[in-house]
Design a protein around this motif. Sequence first.
Motif, PDB file in Angstrom:
ATOM      1  N   LEU A   1       0.866  -1.179   0.000  1.00 16.85           N
ATOM      2  CA  LEU A   1       0.000   0.000   0.000  1.00 16.85           C
ATOM      3  C   LEU A   1       0.906   1.233   0.000  1.00 16.85           C
ATOM      4  O   LEU A   1       1.713   1.407   0.913  1.00 16.85           O
ATOM      5  N   PRO A   2       0.814   2.076  -1.049  1.00 14.97           N
ATOM      6  CA  PRO A   2       1.692   3.257  -1.064  1.00 14.97           C
ATOM      7  C   PRO A   2       1.343   4.199   0.072  1.00 14.97           C
ATOM      8  O   PRO A   2       0.196   4.261   0.498  1.00 14.97           O
ATOM      9  N   ARG A   3       2.343   4.912   0.552  1.00 17.64           N
ATOM     10  CA  ARG A   3       2.117   5.934   1.575  1.00 17.64           C
ATOM     11  C   ARG A   3       3.182   7.006   1.438  1.00 17.64           C
ATOM     12  O   ARG A   3       4.249   6.749   0.906  1.00 17.64           O
TER      13      ARG A   3
ATOM     14  N   GLY B   1       6.222   9.249   1.844  1.00 18.34           N
ATOM     15  CA  GLY B   1       7.546   9.046   2.440  1.00 18.34           C
ATOM     16  C   GLY B   1       8.073   7.626   2.325  1.00 18.34           C
ATOM     17  O   GLY B   1       9.126   7.307   2.873  1.00 18.34           O
ATOM     18  N   LEU B   2       7.359   6.758   1.615  1.00 21.60           N
ATOM     19  CA  LEU B   2       7.796   5.360   1.483  1.00 21.60           C
ATOM     20  C   LEU B   2       8.633   5.206   0.208  1.00 21.60           C
ATOM     21  O   LEU B   2       8.193   5.597  -0.866  1.00 21.60           O
ATOM     22  N   ASN B   3       9.828   4.667   0.349  1.00 22.53           N
ATOM     23  CA  ASN B   3      10.664   4.341  -0.811  1.00 22.53           C
ATOM     24  C   ASN B   3      10.770   2.841  -0.928  1.00 22.53           C
ATOM     25  O   ASN B   3      10.952   2.148   0.070  1.00 22.53           O
ATOM     26  N   LEU B   4      10.694   2.350  -2.145  1.00 23.40           N
ATOM     27  CA  LEU B   4      10.671   0.912  -2.410  1.00 23.40           C
ATOM     28  C   LEU B   4      11.910   0.525  -3.218  1.00 23.40           C
ATOM     29  O   LEU B   4      12.267   1.226  -4.164  1.00 23.40           O
ATOM     30  N   ARG B   5      12.587  -0.547  -2.827  1.00 22.75           N
ATOM     31  CA  ARG B   5      13.757  -1.075  -3.551  1.00 22.75           C
ATOM     32  C   ARG B   5      13.530  -2.545  -3.816  1.00 22.75           C
ATOM     33  O   ARG B   5      13.054  -3.267  -2.934  1.00 22.75           O
ATOM     34  N   LEU B   6      13.890  -2.997  -4.987  1.00 20.05           N
ATOM     35  CA  LEU B   6      13.836  -4.426  -5.273  1.00 20.05           C
ATOM     36  C   LEU B   6      15.261  -4.961  -5.160  1.00 20.05           C
ATOM     37  O   LEU B   6      16.183  -4.383  -5.726  1.00 20.05           O
ATOM     38  N   GLU B   7      15.422  -6.040  -4.422  1.00 15.59           N
ATOM     39  CA  GLU B   7      16.748  -6.642  -4.259  1.00 15.59           C
ATOM     40  C   GLU B   7      16.854  -7.822  -5.216  1.00 15.59           C
ATOM     41  O   GLU B   7      16.046  -8.746  -5.163  1.00 15.59           O
ATOM     42  N   VAL B   8      17.850  -7.732  -6.119  1.00 17.40           N
ATOM     43  CA  VAL B   8      17.967  -8.680  -7.221  1.00 17.40           C
ATOM     44  C   VAL B   8      19.207  -9.551  -7.025  1.00 17.40           C
ATOM     45  O   VAL B   8      20.285  -9.054  -6.695  1.00 17.40           O
ATOM     46  N   GLU B   9      19.034 -10.851  -7.229  1.00 18.32           N
ATOM     47  CA  GLU B   9      20.144 -11.801  -7.190  1.00 18.32           C
ATOM     48  C   GLU B   9      20.950 -11.604  -8.473  1.00 18.32           C
ATOM     49  O   GLU B   9      20.393 -11.668  -9.573  1.00 18.32           O
TER      50      GLU B   9
ATOM     51  N   LEU C   1       3.250  -0.791   8.604  1.00 15.23           N
ATOM     52  CA  LEU C   1       3.599  -1.013   7.188  1.00 15.23           C
ATOM     53  C   LEU C   1       3.643  -2.519   6.888  1.00 15.23           C
ATOM     54  O   LEU C   1       3.074  -2.986   5.900  1.00 15.23           O
ATOM     55  N   PHE C   2       4.303  -3.287   7.759  1.00 11.04           N
ATOM     56  CA  PHE C   2       4.402  -4.749   7.578  1.00 11.04           C
ATOM     57  C   PHE C   2       2.997  -5.365   7.551  1.00 11.04           C
ATOM     58  O   PHE C   2       2.694  -6.210   6.716  1.00 11.04           O
ATOM     59  N   ARG C   3       2.137  -4.897   8.450  1.00 10.80           N
ATOM     60  CA  ARG C   3       0.789  -5.479   8.546  1.00 10.80           C
ATOM     61  C   ARG C   3      -0.102  -5.070   7.375  1.00 10.80           C
ATOM     62  O   ARG C   3      -1.116  -5.709   7.131  1.00 10.80           O
ATOM     63  N   SER C   4       0.275  -4.021   6.636  1.00 12.61           N
ATOM     64  CA  SER C   4      -0.542  -3.596   5.491  1.00 12.61           C
ATOM     65  C   SER C   4      -0.213  -4.396   4.227  1.00 12.61           C
ATOM     66  O   SER C   4      -0.886  -4.257   3.209  1.00 12.61           O
ATOM     67  N   ILE C   5       0.828  -5.230   4.280  1.00 13.59           N
ATOM     68  CA  ILE C   5       1.252  -5.998   3.104  1.00 13.59           C
ATOM     69  C   ILE C   5       0.239  -7.106   2.797  1.00 13.59           C
ATOM     70  O   ILE C   5      -0.293  -7.744   3.700  1.00 13.59           O
ATOM     71  N   VAL C   6       0.006  -7.302   1.503  1.00 10.21           N
ATOM     72  CA  VAL C   6      -0.863  -8.373   1.032  1.00 10.21           C
ATOM     73  C   VAL C   6       0.023  -9.426   0.370  1.00 10.21           C
ATOM     74  O   VAL C   6       0.840  -9.093  -0.491  1.00 10.21           O
ATOM     75  N   VAL C   7      -0.121 -10.680   0.783  1.00  8.81           N
ATOM     76  CA  VAL C   7       0.647 -11.766   0.169  1.00  8.81           C
ATOM     77  C   VAL C   7      -0.232 -12.438  -0.890  1.00  8.81           C
ATOM     78  O   VAL C   7      -1.372 -12.808  -0.619  1.00  8.81           O
TER      79      VAL C   7
END
Length: 196
Positions: free
Chosen positions: A43-45, A47-55, A166-172
């Motif tokens: 869920l965007p909010r 001040g939230l920055n998102l990074r994808l960690e790639v192998e 933030l963790f609890r707002s995540i949808v799996v």
Amino acid sequence: MTEEITQPPSKSAPANRSTDGPFDESEANPIRPYIDLGGIKILPREGLNLRLEVEEQTKRIVAVGLDYADSSLQVQPFAAPRTLGLWHETRAQLVDQVRQQGGRVEEREGPLGKELLAEVPSPASEGSELRLARFVGVDGPRWFLRGVIGGSAASDPDAAAKIEDLFRSIVVVRGGAPMPPRDLIPLKMPATPGSA
């Protein structure tokens, strides 16, 4: 006085997980504007920055990093058996890993259930001091969501409450395809606005 031997519960999650998160795809509000990363939705909010960690070798996305409230939250969704949770076993493995790296770790009860508070050695490039990290995990229906909390939220209660929210707002999004337990649920780049 005799001590009762109790088996660990089959799943480790807050009692109100289905209403307060982290959510299964079937429990999420369908009209919320989530950022779709495949195995999870965020869920965007402000001040939230998102990074994808790639192998590097496989170019596979292996984790999602979220920077928020002077803290970091790295999350990974895993496939899990229908009846058994993975957090009990995962915690034991993490304790061993942290100790092998020369860190210190203790298990404690947190807002999300059992969690690990660890002092882990920083990468050599950042000097040799120990950093504080919290390892959290929640078992859901046929999935397990693991989080690593760093920065202010590892020790400051106000920042911690924001990161836990933030963790609890995540949808799996587990999907219906068969997957071996402990396999990372595939993550993907979010669609750019307008291309979906």
